[in-house]
Design a protein around this motif. Structure first.
Motif, PDB file in Angstrom:
ATOM      1  N   SER A  48       5.845   7.484 -10.573  1.00 56.56           N
ATOM      2  CA  SER A  48       5.626   7.392  -9.127  1.00 56.56           C
ATOM      3  C   SER A  48       4.496   6.428  -8.804  1.00 56.56           C
ATOM      4  CB  SER A  48       5.304   8.772  -8.542  1.00 56.56           C
ATOM      5  OG  SER A  48       6.409   9.628  -8.664  1.00 56.56           O
ATOM      6  N   ALA A  49       3.416   6.491  -9.581  1.00 52.16           N
ATOM      7  CA  ALA A  49       2.271   5.606  -9.354  1.00 52.16           C
ATOM      8  C   ALA A  49       2.647   4.149  -9.601  1.00 52.16           C
ATOM      9  CB  ALA A  49       1.105   6.018 -10.241  1.00 52.16           C
ATOM     10  N   VAL A  50       3.428   3.897 -10.647  1.00 54.24           N
ATOM     11  CA  VAL A  50       3.871   2.536 -10.945  1.00 54.24           C
ATOM     12  C   VAL A  50       4.775   2.026  -9.823  1.00 54.24           C
ATOM     13  CG1 VAL A  50       5.308   1.153 -12.508  1.00 54.24           C
ATOM     14  CG2 VAL A  50       3.581   2.691 -13.452  1.00 54.24           C
ATOM     15  N   LEU A  51       5.700   2.854  -9.378  1.00 53.73           N
ATOM     16  CA  LEU A  51       6.601   2.446  -8.301  1.00 53.73           C
ATOM     17  C   LEU A  51       5.826   2.201  -7.005  1.00 53.73           C
ATOM     18  CD1 LEU A  51       9.489   1.843  -7.437  1.00 53.73           C
ATOM     19  CD2 LEU A  51       9.737   4.275  -6.854  1.00 53.73           C
ATOM     20  N   LEU A  52       4.848   3.026  -6.725  1.00 51.84           N
ATOM     21  CA  LEU A  52       4.036   2.833  -5.529  1.00 51.84           C
ATOM     22  C   LEU A  52       3.279   1.510  -5.595  1.00 51.84           C
ATOM     23  CD1 LEU A  52       2.903   3.799  -2.839  1.00 51.84           C
ATOM     24  CD2 LEU A  52       1.187   5.093  -4.128  1.00 51.84           C
ATOM     25  N   GLY A  53       2.691   1.211  -6.737  1.00 55.62           N
ATOM     26  CA  GLY A  53       2.010  -0.075  -6.900  1.00 55.62           C
ATOM     27  C   GLY A  53       2.959  -1.234  -6.684  1.00 55.62           C
ATOM     28  N   GLY A  91      13.576   1.888  -1.916  1.00 57.72           N
ATOM     29  CA  GLY A  91      14.365   2.446  -0.818  1.00 57.72           C
ATOM     30  C   GLY A  91      14.877   3.839  -1.114  1.00 57.72           C
ATOM     31  N   VAL A  92      15.380   4.041  -2.320  1.00 55.31           N
ATOM     32  CA  VAL A  92      15.877   5.364  -2.716  1.00 55.31           C
ATOM     33  C   VAL A  92      14.724   6.365  -2.723  1.00 55.31           C
ATOM     34  CG1 VAL A  92      16.890   6.712  -4.608  1.00 55.31           C
ATOM     35  CG2 VAL A  92      17.836   4.475  -4.023  1.00 55.31           C
ATOM     36  N   ALA A  93      13.576   5.963  -3.283  1.00 54.95           N
ATOM     37  CA  ALA A  93      12.415   6.859  -3.334  1.00 54.95           C
ATOM     38  C   ALA A  93      11.964   7.245  -1.925  1.00 54.95           C
ATOM     39  CB  ALA A  93      11.275   6.202  -4.106  1.00 54.95           C
ATOM     40  N   CYS A  94      12.000   6.298  -1.004  1.00 58.72           N
ATOM     41  CA  CYS A  94      11.641   6.602   0.384  1.00 58.72           C
ATOM     42  C   CYS A  94      12.654   7.559   1.004  1.00 58.72           C
ATOM     43  CB  CYS A  94      11.533   5.325   1.211  1.00 58.72           C
ATOM     44  SG  CYS A  94      10.073   4.343   0.842  1.00 58.72           S
ATOM     45  N   LEU A 122       8.339   8.581  -1.741  1.00 63.23           N
ATOM     46  CA  LEU A 122       7.370   7.621  -1.217  1.00 63.23           C
ATOM     47  C   LEU A 122       7.514   7.607   0.291  1.00 63.23           C
ATOM     48  CD1 LEU A 122       7.806   4.383  -3.397  1.00 63.23           C
ATOM     49  CD2 LEU A 122       5.975   6.058  -3.557  1.00 63.23           C
ATOM     50  N   SER A 123       6.424   7.326   0.977  1.00 65.29           N
ATOM     51  CA  SER A 123       6.499   7.176   2.427  1.00 65.29           C
ATOM     52  C   SER A 123       5.941   5.809   2.808  1.00 65.29           C
ATOM     53  CB  SER A 123       5.708   8.277   3.135  1.00 65.29           C
ATOM     54  OG  SER A 123       4.327   8.083   2.941  1.00 65.29           O
ATOM     55  N   SER A 124       6.323   5.359   3.965  1.00 59.85           N
ATOM     56  CA  SER A 124       5.816   4.055   4.413  1.00 59.85           C
ATOM     57  C   SER A 124       4.301   4.092   4.562  1.00 59.85           C
ATOM     58  CB  SER A 124       6.487   3.634   5.716  1.00 59.85           C
ATOM     59  OG  SER A 124       6.271   4.607   6.709  1.00 59.85           O
ATOM     60  N   ASP A 143       2.241   5.761   2.633  1.00 61.49           N
ATOM     61  CA  ASP A 143       1.709   5.597   1.269  1.00 61.49           C
ATOM     62  C   ASP A 143       1.675   4.122   0.899  1.00 61.49           C
ATOM     63  OD1 ASP A 143       1.553   8.359   0.830  1.00 61.49           O
ATOM     64  OD2 ASP A 143       3.549   8.442  -0.095  1.00 61.49           O
ATOM     65  N   ILE A 144       2.748   3.432   1.204  1.00 59.66           N
ATOM     66  CA  ILE A 144       2.871   2.028   0.840  1.00 59.66           C
ATOM     67  C   ILE A 144       1.885   1.182   1.637  1.00 59.66           C
ATOM     68  CG2 ILE A 144       4.414   0.028   0.854  1.00 59.66           C
ATOM     69  CD1 ILE A 144       6.731   2.123   0.437  1.00 59.66           C
ATOM     70  N   LEU A 145       1.824   1.392   2.932  1.00 56.12           N
ATOM     71  CA  LEU A 145       0.953   0.587   3.784  1.00 56.12           C
ATOM     72  C   LEU A 145      -0.525   0.880   3.558  1.00 56.12           C
ATOM     73  CD1 LEU A 145       2.990   0.683   7.090  1.00 56.12           C
ATOM     74  CD2 LEU A 145       2.822  -1.193   5.443  1.00 56.12           C
ATOM     75  N   GLU A 146      -0.843   2.092   3.149  1.00 59.87           N
ATOM     76  CA  GLU A 146      -2.221   2.486   2.907  1.00 59.87           C
ATOM     77  C   GLU A 146      -2.891   1.598   1.862  1.00 59.87           C
ATOM     78  OE1 GLU A 146      -3.997   6.227   0.668  1.00 59.87           O
ATOM     79  OE2 GLU A 146      -3.121   6.760   2.594  1.00 59.87           O
ATOM     80  N   GLY A 147      -2.149   1.223   0.868  1.00 62.75           N
ATOM     81  CA  GLY A 147      -2.718   0.414  -0.202  1.00 62.75           C
ATOM     82  C   GLY A 147      -2.646  -1.076   0.035  1.00 62.75           C
ATOM     83  N   GLU A 148      -1.929  -1.507   1.065  1.00 60.84           N
ATOM     84  CA  GLU A 148      -1.735  -2.924   1.304  1.00 60.84           C
ATOM     85  C   GLU A 148      -3.043  -3.684   1.481  1.00 60.84           C
ATOM     86  OE1 GLU A 148       0.715  -4.305   4.582  1.00 60.84           O
ATOM     87  OE2 GLU A 148       2.409  -4.139   3.252  1.00 60.84           O
ATOM     88  N   ARG A 149      -4.016  -3.049   2.077  1.00 65.34           N
ATOM     89  CA  ARG A 149      -5.294  -3.730   2.311  1.00 65.34           C
ATOM     90  C   ARG A 149      -6.049  -3.991   1.014  1.00 65.34           C
ATOM     91  NH1 ARG A 149      -7.424   1.726   5.038  1.00 65.34           N
ATOM     92  NH2 ARG A 149      -6.937   2.907   3.219  1.00 65.34           N
TER      93      ARG A 149
END
Length: 86
Positions: free
Chosen positions: A18-23, A65-68, A73-75, A77-83
């Protein structure tokens, strides 16, 4: 992907997968993911391959997409790390 083909178990991915996919979803390079998780780049690639199999995804974009869709995963979660990426 039809509902019959989708994995149903919310624990289909390990915490590391999950952590790898999130990254990856955040746009991080494998070397950045590896550094963050303190694993090798090769391990990142192996975990991504395992994610593809576990989620029955054709590629990593499809896997995100499948994980979301499964709530793994949530959007936010993804956007939180973008910065932090770049």
């Amino acid at each position: 992907m039809s509902r019959k083909q989708r994995p149903r178990d919310k624990d289909v991915l390990s915490p590391l997968q999950s952590a790898v996919l999130l990254g990856h979803a955040r746009g991080e390079q494998p070397s950045q993911i590896a550094d963050h998780l303190q694993i090798g780049v090769r391990d990142v690639r192996l975990h991504l391959r395992a994610v593809l199999v576990a989620l029955k995804a054709a590629n990593t974009t499809h896997a995100v997409g499948v994980a979301c869709a499964l709530g793994l995963l949530s959007s936010s979660d993804i956007l939180e790390g973008e910065r932090h990426v770049r």
